[in-house]
Structures are given as structure tokens and as C-alpha cells.
Write a protein that holds these residues in place. Structure first.
Motif, mmCIF file in Angstrom:
data_model
loop_
_atom_site.group_PDB
_atom_site.id
_atom_site.type_symbol
_atom_site.label_atom_id
_atom_site.label_comp_id
_atom_site.label_asym_id
_atom_site.label_seq_id
_atom_site.Cartn_x
_atom_site.Cartn_y
_atom_site.Cartn_z
ATOM 1 N N LEU A 3 39.837 34.793 57.079
ATOM 2 C CA LEU A 3 39.265 33.745 56.244
ATOM 3 C C LEU A 3 37.747 33.879 56.175
ATOM 4 C CD1 LEU A 3 39.556 31.056 54.661
ATOM 5 C CD2 LEU A 3 39.301 29.889 56.845
ATOM 6 N N LYS A 4 37.118 34.169 57.300
ATOM 7 C CA LYS A 4 35.665 34.305 57.332
ATOM 8 C C LYS A 4 35.197 35.520 56.537
ATOM 9 C CE LYS A 4 35.074 31.792 61.615
ATOM 10 N NZ LYS A 4 34.610 31.785 62.992
ATOM 11 N N ILE A 5 35.943 36.597 56.608
ATOM 12 C CA ILE A 5 35.609 37.800 55.838
ATOM 13 C C ILE A 5 35.735 37.511 54.342
ATOM 14 C CG2 ILE A 5 36.331 40.159 55.289
ATOM 15 C CD1 ILE A 5 37.139 40.407 58.257
ATOM 16 N N ASN A 6 36.844 36.864 53.949
ATOM 17 C CA ASN A 6 37.034 36.517 52.543
ATOM 18 C C ASN A 6 35.959 35.542 52.063
ATOM 19 O OD1 ASN A 6 39.261 38.152 52.300
ATOM 20 N ND2 ASN A 6 40.719 36.510 52.699
ATOM 21 N N LEU A 7 35.562 34.644 52.937
ATOM 22 C CA LEU A 7 34.523 33.679 52.601
ATOM 23 C C LEU A 7 33.194 34.377 52.341
ATOM 24 C CD1 LEU A 7 33.679 30.703 52.352
ATOM 25 C CD2 LEU A 7 33.292 30.707 54.807
ATOM 26 N N GLU A 8 32.832 35.307 53.192
ATOM 27 C CA GLU A 8 31.573 36.047 53.011
ATOM 28 C C GLU A 8 31.606 36.895 51.736
ATOM 29 O OE1 GLU A 8 28.667 35.815 54.564
ATOM 30 O OE2 GLU A 8 29.539 34.231 55.790
ATOM 31 N N ASN A 9 32.758 37.529 51.467
ATOM 32 C CA ASN A 9 32.880 38.305 50.228
ATOM 33 C C ASN A 9 32.775 37.399 49.002
ATOM 34 O OD1 ASN A 9 33.173 40.785 51.481
ATOM 35 N ND2 ASN A 9 35.395 40.646 51.567
ATOM 36 N N GLY A 10 33.377 36.229 49.087
ATOM 37 C CA GLY A 10 33.288 35.272 47.982
ATOM 38 C C GLY A 10 31.862 34.798 47.760
ATOM 39 N N LEU A 11 31.138 34.525 48.843
ATOM 40 C CA LEU A 11 29.738 34.117 48.714
ATOM 41 C C LEU A 11 28.885 35.221 48.097
ATOM 42 C CD1 LEU A 11 29.169 32.171 52.044
ATOM 43 C CD2 LEU A 11 28.973 31.271 49.729
ATOM 44 N N GLY A 39 41.617 23.075 52.679
ATOM 45 C CA GLY A 39 42.997 23.202 53.126
ATOM 46 C C GLY A 39 43.132 23.675 54.555
ATOM 47 N N VAL A 40 42.043 24.145 55.150
ATOM 48 C CA VAL A 40 42.071 24.622 56.532
ATOM 49 C C VAL A 40 42.107 23.419 57.465
ATOM 50 C CG1 VAL A 40 40.779 25.883 58.295
ATOM 51 C CG2 VAL A 40 40.836 26.734 55.956
ATOM 52 N N SER A 41 43.062 23.421 58.370
ATOM 53 C CA SER A 41 43.233 22.263 59.254
ATOM 54 C C SER A 41 42.224 22.260 60.404
ATOM 55 C CB SER A 41 44.659 22.225 59.792
ATOM 56 O OG SER A 41 44.932 23.411 60.499
ATOM 57 N N GLU A 42 41.962 23.419 60.984
ATOM 58 C CA GLU A 42 41.046 23.492 62.121
ATOM 59 C C GLU A 42 39.742 24.135 61.671
ATOM 60 O OE1 GLU A 42 42.847 25.454 65.413
ATOM 61 O OE2 GLU A 42 44.686 24.279 65.267
ATOM 62 N N LYS A 43 38.720 23.298 61.466
ATOM 63 C CA LYS A 43 37.421 23.802 61.020
ATOM 64 C C LYS A 43 36.467 23.846 62.193
ATOM 65 C CE LYS A 43 37.907 21.821 56.471
ATOM 66 N NZ LYS A 43 37.563 20.723 55.613
ATOM 67 N N ASP A 44 35.695 24.918 62.233
ATOM 68 C CA ASP A 44 34.643 24.998 63.239
ATOM 69 C C ASP A 44 33.295 24.763 62.553
ATOM 70 O OD1 ASP A 44 34.558 27.330 61.816
ATOM 71 O OD2 ASP A 44 34.536 28.669 63.544
ATOM 72 N N SER A 45 32.223 24.861 63.307
ATOM 73 C CA SER A 45 30.899 24.580 62.753
ATOM 74 C C SER A 45 30.519 25.609 61.688
ATOM 75 C CB SER A 45 29.852 24.551 63.867
ATOM 76 O OG SER A 45 29.763 25.817 64.497
ATOM 77 N N TYR A 46 30.993 26.842 61.816
ATOM 78 C CA TYR A 46 30.706 27.892 60.832
ATOM 79 C C TYR A 46 31.278 27.505 59.465
ATOM 80 C CZ TYR A 46 30.863 32.441 58.531
ATOM 81 O OH TYR A 46 30.717 33.460 57.627
ATOM 82 N N LEU A 47 32.516 27.055 59.446
ATOM 83 C CA LEU A 47 33.148 26.680 58.180
ATOM 84 C C LEU A 47 32.490 25.437 57.578
ATOM 85 C CD1 LEU A 47 36.930 27.336 58.923
ATOM 86 C CD2 LEU A 47 35.316 28.783 57.688
ATOM 87 N N LYS A 49 29.376 24.610 57.924
ATOM 88 C CA LYS A 49 28.095 25.060 57.389
ATOM 89 C C LYS A 49 28.294 25.762 56.037
ATOM 90 C CE LYS A 49 25.866 27.508 60.303
ATOM 91 N NZ LYS A 49 25.184 28.547 61.082
ATOM 92 N N LYS A 50 29.343 26.543 55.910
ATOM 93 C CA LYS A 50 29.621 27.248 54.661
ATOM 94 C C LYS A 50 30.017 26.282 53.545
ATOM 95 C CE LYS A 50 28.585 31.288 55.997
ATOM 96 N NZ LYS A 50 27.437 32.008 55.451
ATOM 97 N N ILE A 51 30.741 25.219 53.885
ATOM 98 C CA ILE A 51 31.091 24.204 52.879
ATOM 99 C C ILE A 51 29.827 23.536 52.364
ATOM 100 C CG2 ILE A 51 32.207 21.967 52.542
ATOM 101 C CD1 ILE A 51 34.433 22.915 54.391
ATOM 102 N N GLU A 52 28.898 23.221 53.264
ATOM 103 C CA GLU A 52 27.625 22.626 52.849
ATOM 104 C C GLU A 52 26.850 23.593 51.964
ATOM 105 O OE1 GLU A 52 25.330 21.231 56.159
ATOM 106 O OE2 GLU A 52 27.040 20.163 57.009
ATOM 107 N N GLN A 53 26.851 24.877 52.320
ATOM 108 C CA GLN A 53 26.152 25.884 51.534
ATOM 109 C C GLN A 53 26.768 25.992 50.129
ATOM 110 O OE1 GLN A 53 26.238 29.762 53.345
ATOM 111 N NE2 GLN A 53 24.974 30.693 51.768
#
Length: 97
Positions: A3-11, A39-47, A49-53
Motif C-alpha cells: 500500500l505504501k509503495i502504491n501510495l508513493e507511486n500515486g503521489l 478504506g484502510v482499517s489500521e492507519k498509522d501516522s505515515y498514512l 500524514k499522506k491523507i493530509e498531504q
């Protein structure tokens, strides 16, 4: 991790689209990523921060589009007025010499 890899590619793709002034495509990608992240149930601080970005980028695109659309509407209105004036001159009463 995937998910984090896909998120970075999307950004990266969003920034590329934004730099090439394809704001509609960038906005669609942002909406898709936000939907996936919500849709992600368990979010950490990284996710979080990315939602805010993503939300900041989305607001930036909206403000640019609203300014650009206002300028475009003003330009179209000026062209319509110019065409209207040309037609008025063309079809005005003819003067006899």
C-alpha cells in the motif's frame, strides 16, 4: 508495505500530472487514493500524514481551477461581445450615398 509503495507511486504520478497542467487527471488520482486510504482499517501516522498531504494538493488544485475557470469565462465573454459587435456592424441599416 504494498500500500505504501502504491501510495508513493500515486503521489509521483499526481505531481507529474500537476506539473504538466493536467489538473483533472491529478484530481481523479487524488480522489482514488483518498478513497483507498479511507478504506484502510489500521492507519498509522505515515498514512495519516499522506491523507493530509493529498487533501492539501486537492485544495491547491481546486483553487487553481477556480481561478483559471474565472479567467477563461471572462475571455469567452469578451470574445462573444466582440462577435456580437461585429454582427451588429455587419447587419446595421445601410446608408445610401
Amino acid at each position: 508495505m504494498q500500500l505504501k509503495i502504491n501510495l508513493e507511486n500515486g503521489l509521483k504520478r499526481i505531481n507529474d500530472a500537476k506539473n504538466s497542467k493536467q489538473f483533472g487527471s491529478a484530481n481523479q488520482m487524488i480522489n482514488k487514493l483518498i478513497k483507498v486510504l479511507n478504506g484502510v482499517s489500521e492507519k498509522d501516522s505515515y498514512l495519516d500524514k499522506k491523507i493530509e498531504q493529498l487533501n492539501l494538493i486537492k485544495d491547491e488544485i481546486k483553487s487553481y481551477l477556480s481561478q483559471h475557470n474565472d479567467q477563461e469565462l471572462a475571455t469567452m465573454k469578451a470574445k462573444d461581445d466582440e462577435k456580437k459587435n461585429d454582427l451588429d456592424v455587419l447587419f446595421q441599416d445601410k446608408k445610401k450615398w
